[in-house]
Write a protein that holds these residues in place. Structure first.
Motif, PDB file in Angstrom:
ATOM      1  N   LEU A  83       1.252  -0.922  -0.341  1.00  0.00           N
ATOM      2  CA  LEU A  83       0.350   0.081  -0.322  1.00  0.00           C
ATOM      3  C   LEU A  83       0.963   1.250   0.150  1.00  0.00           C
ATOM      4  N   ILE A  84       1.839   0.981   0.490  1.00  0.00           N
ATOM      5  CA  ILE A  84       2.781   2.629   1.034  1.00  0.00           C
ATOM      6  C   ILE A  84       3.706   2.753  -0.342  1.00  0.00           C
ATOM      7  N   PRO A  85       3.725   2.470  -1.725  1.00  0.00           N
ATOM      8  CA  PRO A  85       4.197   2.970  -2.557  1.00  0.00           C
ATOM      9  C   PRO A  85       2.951   3.707  -3.061  1.00  0.00           C
ATOM     10  N   ILE A  86       1.980   2.834  -3.597  1.00  0.00           N
ATOM     11  CA  ILE A  86       0.242   3.246  -3.948  1.00  0.00           C
ATOM     12  C   ILE A  86       0.556   4.503  -3.615  1.00  0.00           C
ATOM     13  N   LEU A  87       0.157   4.447  -2.008  1.00  0.00           N
ATOM     14  CA  LEU A  87      -0.270   6.057  -1.530  1.00  0.00           C
ATOM     15  C   LEU A  87       1.389   7.166  -1.867  1.00  0.00           C
ATOM     16  N   GLU A  88       2.108   6.845  -1.892  1.00  0.00           N
ATOM     17  CA  GLU A  88       3.178   7.894  -1.691  1.00  0.00           C
ATOM     18  C   GLU A  88       2.967   8.253  -3.919  1.00  0.00           C
ATOM     19  N   ASP A  89       2.834   8.077  -4.743  1.00  0.00           N
ATOM     20  CA  ASP A  89       2.550   8.214  -5.930  1.00  0.00           C
ATOM     21  C   ASP A  89       1.346   9.149  -5.997  1.00  0.00           C
ATOM     22  N   MET A  90       0.238   8.782  -5.262  1.00  0.00           N
ATOM     23  CA  MET A  90      -0.728   9.070  -5.642  1.00  0.00           C
ATOM     24  C   MET A  90      -0.657  10.955  -4.693  1.00  0.00           C
ATOM     25  N   ALA A  91       0.082  11.026  -3.509  1.00  0.00           N
ATOM     26  CA  ALA A  91       0.458  12.098  -2.289  1.00  0.00           C
ATOM     27  C   ALA A  91       1.159  12.891  -3.411  1.00  0.00           C
ATOM     28  N   ARG A  92       1.850  12.513  -4.073  1.00  0.00           N
ATOM     29  CA  ARG A  92       3.049  13.174  -5.287  1.00  0.00           C
ATOM     30  C   ARG A  92       1.706  14.203  -6.456  1.00  0.00           C
ATOM     31  N   ARG A  93       1.124  13.288  -6.752  1.00  0.00           N
ATOM     32  CA  ARG A  93       0.279  13.668  -7.582  1.00  0.00           C
ATOM     33  C   ARG A  93      -1.025  14.614  -7.111  1.00  0.00           C
ATOM     34  N   HIS A  94      -1.036  14.403  -5.996  1.00  0.00           N
ATOM     35  CA  HIS A  94      -2.292  15.386  -5.340  1.00  0.00           C
ATOM     36  C   HIS A  94      -1.643  16.680  -5.303  1.00  0.00           C
ATOM     37  N   VAL A  95      -0.013  16.688  -4.557  1.00  0.00           N
ATOM     38  CA  VAL A  95       0.273  18.130  -4.714  1.00  0.00           C
ATOM     39  C   VAL A  95       0.371  18.476  -6.155  1.00  0.00           C
ATOM     40  N   ASP A  96       0.080  18.543  -7.265  1.00  0.00           N
ATOM     41  CA  ASP A  96       0.128  18.763  -8.688  1.00  0.00           C
ATOM     42  C   ASP A  96      -1.330  19.619  -9.224  1.00  0.00           C
ATOM     43  N   TYR A  97      -1.812  18.854  -7.904  1.00  0.00           N
ATOM     44  CA  TYR A  97      -3.893  19.584  -8.160  1.00  0.00           C
ATOM     45  C   TYR A  97      -3.779  20.453  -6.829  1.00  0.00           C
ATOM     46  N   GLY A  98      -3.427  21.119  -6.190  1.00  0.00           N
ATOM     47  CA  GLY A  98      -3.045  22.056  -4.739  1.00  0.00           C
ATOM     48  C   GLY A  98      -3.061  21.470  -3.782  1.00  0.00           C
ATOM     49  N   VAL A  99      -3.283  20.319  -3.294  1.00  0.00           N
ATOM     50  CA  VAL A  99      -3.957  19.702  -1.909  1.00  0.00           C
ATOM     51  C   VAL A  99      -2.382  19.858  -1.440  1.00  0.00           C
ATOM     52  N   GLN A 100      -2.515  20.721   0.341  1.00  0.00           N
ATOM     53  CA  GLN A 100      -1.637  21.053   1.399  1.00  0.00           C
ATOM     54  C   GLN A 100      -1.880  19.760   2.474  1.00  0.00           C
ATOM     55  N   ASP A 101      -0.899  20.211   2.587  1.00  0.00           N
ATOM     56  CA  ASP A 101      -0.731  19.212   4.071  1.00  0.00           C
ATOM     57  C   ASP A 101      -1.998  19.412   5.081  1.00  0.00           C
ATOM     58  N   LYS A 102      -2.291  20.521   5.430  1.00  0.00           N
ATOM     59  CA  LYS A 102      -3.467  20.933   5.941  1.00  0.00           C
ATOM     60  C   LYS A 102      -4.680  20.062   5.701  1.00  0.00           C
ATOM     61  N   HIS A 103      -4.934  20.206   4.836  1.00  0.00           N
ATOM     62  CA  HIS A 103      -6.003  19.295   3.632  1.00  0.00           C
ATOM     63  C   HIS A 103      -6.278  17.502   4.189  1.00  0.00           C
ATOM     64  N   TYR A 104      -5.412  17.318   4.352  1.00  0.00           N
ATOM     65  CA  TYR A 104      -5.620  16.200   5.013  1.00  0.00           C
ATOM     66  C   TYR A 104      -6.757  15.744   6.412  1.00  0.00           C
ATOM     67  N   ALA A 105      -6.251  16.738   7.420  1.00  0.00           N
ATOM     68  CA  ALA A 105      -6.946  16.926   8.288  1.00  0.00           C
ATOM     69  C   ALA A 105      -8.778  16.858   8.051  1.00  0.00           C
ATOM     70  N   THR A 106      -9.108  17.795   7.242  1.00  0.00           N
ATOM     71  CA  THR A 106     -10.394  17.858   6.573  1.00  0.00           C
ATOM     72  C   THR A 106     -10.600  16.585   6.755  1.00  0.00           C
ATOM     73  N   VAL A 107     -10.600  16.318   5.729  1.00  0.00           N
ATOM     74  CA  VAL A 107     -10.585  14.981   4.443  1.00  0.00           C
ATOM     75  C   VAL A 107     -10.569  13.754   5.661  1.00  0.00           C
ATOM     76  N   GLY A 108      -9.709  13.669   6.652  1.00  0.00           N
ATOM     77  CA  GLY A 108     -10.048  12.828   7.600  1.00  0.00           C
ATOM     78  C   GLY A 108     -11.210  12.784   8.433  1.00  0.00           C
ATOM     79  N   GLN A 109     -11.661  13.915   8.922  1.00  0.00           N
ATOM     80  CA  GLN A 109     -13.024  14.546   9.246  1.00  0.00           C
ATOM     81  C   GLN A 109     -13.880  14.789   8.450  1.00  0.00           C
ATOM     82  N   ALA A 110     -14.017  14.281   7.054  1.00  0.00           N
ATOM     83  CA  ALA A 110     -15.873  14.264   5.889  1.00  0.00           C
ATOM     84  C   ALA A 110     -15.254  12.923   5.752  1.00  0.00           C
ATOM     85  N   LEU A 111     -14.026  11.721   6.059  1.00  0.00           N
ATOM     86  CA  LEU A 111     -14.300  10.776   6.127  1.00  0.00           C
ATOM     87  C   LEU A 111     -15.094   9.597   7.353  1.00  0.00           C
TER      88      LEU A 111
END
Length: 134
Positions: free
Chosen positions: A70-98
């Motif tokens: 799972l880890i390499p999949i998540l790492e690759d996805m994270a790098r792509r998400h940076v291109d979409y404008g995702v910032q570290d602070k957004h992960y907490a919001t996504v977690g709360q929404a989940l």
């Protein structure tokens, strides 16, 4: 994560799969309620995005006993998400929404134990993704 946490996450996910389209809709409605500034990041069809979300969650849930896959999949996805404008602070919001989505989907069956397990799983996912972009 403990083996018991993994088991209850995987068992509970089986109950989400039949309602995955509704769960995705609940998730994105809650995400945009928590942080309306995230909505412009989603320029495509939100239903397709919801399908991708559910697929990603399925992969994560089914890989909990094999984190090394799972880890390499998540790492690759994270790098792509940076291109979409995702910032570290957004992960907490996504977690709360989940967590809020799961609470809605499960109702009273979303016990403290199940909430704790899902929160732990999300922290593993989020921390892996954040660390991949540092």
């Amino acid at each position: 994560m403990t083996p018991h946490q993994i088991t209850i996450i995987q068992q509970s996910w089986e109950n989400v799969l039949p309602i995955k389209a509704q769960a995705a809709e609940i998730f994105y409605n809650r995400l945009f309620e928590l942080d309306p500034s995230l909505k412009p990041m989603f320029t495509g069809d939100i239903k397709q995005q919801g399908d991708k979300l559910m697929l990603t969650l399925s992969v994560a849930v089914n890989s909990l006993t094999r984190l090394e896959t799972l880890i390499p999949i998540l790492e690759d996805m994270a790098r792509r998400h940076v291109d979409y404008g995702v910032q570290d602070k957004h992960y907490a919001t996504v977690g709360q929404a989940l967590i809020d989505t799961l609470a809605t989907a499960f109702g009273d069956a979303f016990t403290d134990e199940l909430k704790s397990a899902w929160t732990e799983m999300y922290q593993v996912v989020a921390n892996t993704m954040i660390n991949a972009t540092q």
